[in-house]
Design a protein around this motif. Sequence first.
Motif, PDB file in Angstrom:
ATOM      1  N   LYS A  19       0.288  -1.204   0.088  1.00 13.13           N
ATOM      2  CA  LYS A  19       0.126  -0.209  -0.125  1.00 13.13           C
ATOM      3  C   LYS A  19       1.037   1.371  -0.482  1.00 13.13           C
ATOM      4  CE  LYS A  19      -3.963   2.173   2.704  1.00 13.13           C
ATOM      5  NZ  LYS A  19      -4.627   2.620   3.745  1.00 13.13           N
ATOM      6  N   GLU A  23       1.231   4.151  -3.088  1.00 11.77           N
ATOM      7  CA  GLU A  23       0.619   5.844  -2.768  1.00 11.77           C
ATOM      8  C   GLU A  23       1.923   6.509  -3.231  1.00 11.77           C
ATOM      9  OE1 GLU A  23       0.606   5.771   1.860  1.00 11.77           O
ATOM     10  OE2 GLU A  23      -1.667   5.456   1.682  1.00 11.77           O
ATOM     11  N   GLU A  63      -5.056  -3.107  -3.942  1.00 10.51           N
ATOM     12  CA  GLU A  63      -5.906  -2.845  -2.386  1.00 10.51           C
ATOM     13  C   GLU A  63      -7.178  -2.689  -3.150  1.00 10.51           C
ATOM     14  OE1 GLU A  63      -7.267  -0.584   0.820  1.00 10.51           O
ATOM     15  OE2 GLU A  63      -5.229   0.146  -0.429  1.00 10.51           O
ATOM     16  N   GLY A 281      -2.167   1.503   7.887  1.00 14.54           N
ATOM     17  CA  GLY A 281      -2.253   2.710   8.149  1.00 14.54           C
ATOM     18  C   GLY A 281      -3.755   3.307   8.908  1.00 14.54           C
TER      19      GLY A 281
END
Length: 335
Positions: A19, A23, A63, A281
Amino acid sequence: MTKPNAPYVAGALDLGEVKARAEARAQAEKAAQGAAGGAMGANGAPQDAGLAPFFEVTDENFETHLVRRSAEVPVIAMVGTSRSDMSEKLKATLKELAEEGSFSFIVGYIDADARPQIAQAFGVKNLPTTIAVAGGQPITNFEGGQPREALEPWVEALVSNIAPQLNGPGPELQAAKAAWEAGERPGAAQAGPQEGLADPRLGVAEEALNAGDFDAAIAAYEEILAAEPGNKEIKQARDTTMLLKRLNPAERAEDPIALADSNPDDVQAQLDAADAEVVAGAPDKAFDRLIEAMKRTAGDDKTVLRERVLELFGLFEAGDPRVLAARTKLASALY
């Protein structure tokens, strides 16, 4: 012959690094799209070309297409390589089954050579490996190839036993199914990207991220920032890449969060754990961890912790409520 009915044993599904890498890449692509004047989605990512029952998994769609879709329908993730005839045959069979299944399940193919970090997230040890994912969690897997006559009942069992426990196709999957059944195929006539307009250093950074070369990616971002010090997107991409470099799991033998919790006075351990929490997260936990550590320290240690929490703030929008709440706590810790 191994039958595709064993419980999942290859390893825990860890989305964190994938993730965070996605990003960083998204920030680079956002800047590239802006320079090229390309069409952008609401979140700053390129517009999705459309959903298909069989798709290739990337850092960007891992994701959204694989993990989140698994809350709606079963998702079969196949990790393979073009170097293996067995892998290629299994890929072709799963593609046929997915297209015949008309979105009752979907198949995501992961090229282990091109996307090793995603294969690592699944804990894959042998190729090909096929994992069934439901509700964001792996539920069963098998290694090696399988003939169609073995795969069909396995897929049917997923659809009949697992699908009823999920949310069912949402509006996007429903629309994709209708389009597919009407003969519309995503990507059949996609316009090529505009060339020669985007900063080529963004391409260098993206290639470096794909290869796991964090230093080269950071250097490319720094070169852009030297000329454009106010470029927020590039700064975020650089800082996210710096975080990935610090947290590189290949160089770690212990869970950084557990290590920090057992050593509350170890400043470096707190810094490492905060990075891990951001990647996982949970930035609010990372902010709180560093601010609480500041209260227990003084001098250079306190300065290092303050600089790190400010750096982590920069990874998010200034109006993010988690950042706003943490800034208030930081002010109280400083004065």
